[in-house]
Enzyme design. Structure first.
Site, short mmCIF file in Angstrom:
data_model
loop_
_atom_site.label_atom_id
_atom_site.label_comp_id
_atom_site.label_asym_id
_atom_site.label_seq_id
_atom_site.Cartn_x
_atom_site.Cartn_y
_atom_site.Cartn_z
N LYS A 1 0.84 -1.21 0.00
CA LYS A 1 0.00 0.00 0.00
C LYS A 1 0.88 1.26 0.00
O LYS A 1 2.09 1.17 0.28
CB LYS A 1 -0.90 -0.04 1.23
CG LYS A 1 -0.14 -0.10 2.54
CD LYS A 1 -1.00 -0.62 3.68
CE LYS A 1 -0.22 -0.60 4.97
NZ LYS A 1 -0.94 -1.22 6.08
N TYR B 1 17.50 29.52 7.20
CA TYR B 1 16.38 30.23 7.82
C TYR B 1 16.50 30.20 9.34
O TYR B 1 16.79 29.15 9.92
CB TYR B 1 15.05 29.56 7.46
CG TYR B 1 14.54 29.82 6.06
CD1 TYR B 1 14.51 31.10 5.51
CD2 TYR B 1 14.03 28.76 5.31
CE1 TYR B 1 14.00 31.31 4.24
CE2 TYR B 1 13.51 28.97 4.04
CZ TYR B 1 13.50 30.25 3.51
OH TYR B 1 12.99 30.45 2.26
N MET C 1 12.25 23.89 2.19
CA MET C 1 11.33 23.09 1.36
C MET C 1 12.06 22.29 0.29
O MET C 1 11.80 21.11 0.08
CB MET C 1 10.29 24.01 0.70
CG MET C 1 9.21 23.26 -0.05
SD MET C 1 8.09 24.34 -0.94
CE MET C 1 7.30 25.22 0.39
C1 PLP Z 1 -0.10 -2.07 6.72
C2 PLP Z 1 -0.66 -3.35 7.17
C3 PLP Z 1 0.16 -4.48 7.35
C4 PLP Z 1 1.68 -4.40 7.29
O1 PLP Z 1 2.11 -3.89 8.54
P1 PLP Z 1 3.67 -3.66 8.86
O2 PLP Z 1 3.65 -3.17 10.26
O3 PLP Z 1 4.13 -2.63 7.89
O4 PLP Z 1 4.34 -4.95 8.70
C5 PLP Z 1 -0.44 -5.67 7.65
N1 PLP Z 1 -1.78 -5.78 7.77
C6 PLP Z 1 -2.60 -4.72 7.64
C7 PLP Z 1 -4.06 -4.89 7.83
C8 PLP Z 1 -2.07 -3.46 7.36
O5 PLP Z 1 -2.88 -2.41 7.25
#
Ligand code: PLP
Length: 346
Positions: free
Chosen positions: A38, A246, A294
Site C-alpha cells: 500500500k 532560515y 522546502m
Molecule cells: C499495513 C498493514 C500491514 C503491514 O504492517 P507492517 O507493520 O508494515 O508490517 C499488515 N496488515 C494490515 C491490515 C495493514 O494495514
C-alpha cells in the site's frame, strides 16, 4: 522532448527487498507470506516492489484502496491482490472489472458484496478498534452465505512482544474463526511474525520489514532497501561567526565549506532533521547545518574537499537512526518520500 537530469535519487535495492521477503517467508513457517505494498509500496514504487516480490515467490499482495489497484496494472497469474479498505457499493463495479478482492470491513460492505456472489476477504477487529467487523457483528449471522477466502485480523501492539493485547487478540480471533468458515486465516504484520508460530496461521502480511524498517523481534537480518542522494547546487566557504539557513540556527565555529543540496522537506526529508541530519562523501561524514527548507538542505563538507558543484551527496537515511533523530516513525519516513526523486531500481 528530453527530460531534465534529476536532482535527487531514491535508489531501491531490489535484491535486498527480495532477501527481506525471503527472511519473512522463512520466519512464517508453513504459512503463506504476503506483502503489504500500500501507499505506493511504502513510498518505494508499488509496481516495482510487486514485480520484485512476485518474482521472489510472493503470491499475496495488499493495497489500501482501489485507486492503488488501478495504478498497479496487470499482475502475474496466480498472484492475489486484496484491498484492505474493502468495497463500498460504489466501488463494486470497478472491483468486479479487475482482478482484486476486497477485504470487507463493515456490515454495509458485507451486505452490498453479497449481491455479487463473489468470494472476498473479511477483516475482523479484535481490539485495534480501527477498521473491521466487530466480533459481535461477525458472529451475528451477517457472514452467512458469503464465500470468505481469507479471514483477517490485525494486531495493535505487535512491536511490543510483552504486551498482553497480542495474546488477547490472538485468542479472540481464534474463537471467532472457529465459528466462521474461511479457507485461510491471517493475523500477523511484520512484527507479528516475530511473535511466533501461533500468530502465523495460514498467511502473514509483512510490510515495513520488507523495506528494511521496523523492529521485528527475532526476524534477522533485514537489509536496508532505500538510499537517498542529492545534487549539490552550490558550494560556499564561510568564515567563523557566519550563520546558515532560515532562522540562523547554525553559526560556524571554524572556516566552513557548505554544500547546498536539492533536497528538502517537500521531498519528505524531515524538517525535524535540521542541525541533526547527515550525509556522507566517500565515507566522510558531512553534518547537516541549519534548517531543512522546502527544496534545499545544507551540509558541512569542510572535511570532504573533493566535493564539487553538480556532484551528489549520499544522504544518511538509516530508518532507525533517522526515525530517532527526527521523531518520525519509519513508516512516515518511507511513505513521505516525495514525487521528485528519480527512483532507480537495482
Ligand atoms: C499495513 C498493514 C500491514 C503491514 O504492517 P507492517 O507493520 O508494515 O508490517 C499488515 N496488515 C494490515 C491490515 C495493514 O494495514
Amino acid at each position: 522532448m528530453q527530460t531534465p537530469p534529476p536532482n535527487a535519487f531514491l535508489t531501491v535495492d531490489t535484491a535486498a527487498l527480495a532477501a527481506n521477503w525471503r527472511v519473512f517467508a522463512a520466519a512464517s513457517g508453513p504459512a503463506d507470506c504476503g506483502a503489504a505494498i500500500k501507499a505506493n509500496g511504502y513510498g518505494l514504487g508499488a509496481r516495482e516492489v510487486a514485480d520484485t516480490l512476485t518474482a521472489a515467490g510472493c503470491r499475496d499482495l495488499f493495497v489500501a484502496q482501489w485507486q492503488e489497484v488501478a495504478a498497479l496494472g496487470l499482475l502475474p497469474q496466480g498472484v492475489r491482490l486484496a484491498v484492505l479498505h474493502g468495497a463500498d457499493a460504489a466501488d463494486i463495479p470497478f472491483a468486479l472489472s479487475i482482478n482484486a478482492v476486497p477485504v470487507l470491513v463493515t456490515p454495509a460492505q458485507v451486505a452490498a458484496w453479497k449481491s455479487t456472489g463473489r468470494p472476498c476477504d473479511v477483516m475482523i477487529d479484535t481490539g485495534l478498534n480501527r477498521l473491521g467487523l466487530a466480533p459481535a457483528d461477525a458472529l451475528s449471522g451477517l457472514l452467512d452465505n458469503l464465500e470468505i477466502h481469507t479471514l483477517h485480523s490485525h494486531l495493535a501492539c505487535s512491536e511490543d512482544r510483552a504486551h498482553q493485547l497480542n495474546e488477547t487478540q490472538r485468542r479472540t480471533f481464534a474463537e471467532i474463526c472457529s465459528k466462521i468458515p474461511a479457507r485461510r486465516l491471517a493475523l500477523a504484520n511484520s512484527a507479528g511474525i516475530g511473535l511466533g508460530a501461533p500468530y502465523h496461521l495460514g498467511l502473514t502480511r509483512p510490510g515495513i520489514g520488507l523495506y528494511g524498517g521496523g523492529q521485528s523481534p527475532g526476524i534477522m537480518p533485514l537489509q536496508p532497501v532505500a538510499a537517498l542522494s542529492a545534487r549539490i547546487l552550490q558550494i560556499r566557504d564561510i568564515a567563523p561567526g557566519a550563520c546558515v539557513g532560515y532562522g540562523a540556527t547554525f553559526t560556524a565555529a571554524r572556516p566552513t565549506r557548505l554544500a547546498t543540496t536539492a533536497l528538502g522537506y517537500a521531498d519528505g526529508y524531515p524538517r525535524a532533521l535540521s542541525n541533526h541530519g547527515r550525509a556522507h562523501v566517500a565515507g566522510i561524514p558531512c553534518p547537516l547545518v541549519g534548517r531543512v527548507s522546502m527544496d534545499l538542505t545544507i551540509f558541512d563538507v569542510t572535511d570532504a574537499p573533493q566535493v564539487a558543484e553538480g556532484s551528489f551527496l549520499d544522504i544518511d537515511f538509516d530508518l532507525a537512526e533517522t526515525a530517532a533523530a527526527s521523531g518520525h516513525s519509519e513508516y512516515e519516513l518511507l511513505t513521505g518520500l516525495g514525487a521528485r526523486y528519480a527512483r532507480i531500481y537495482r
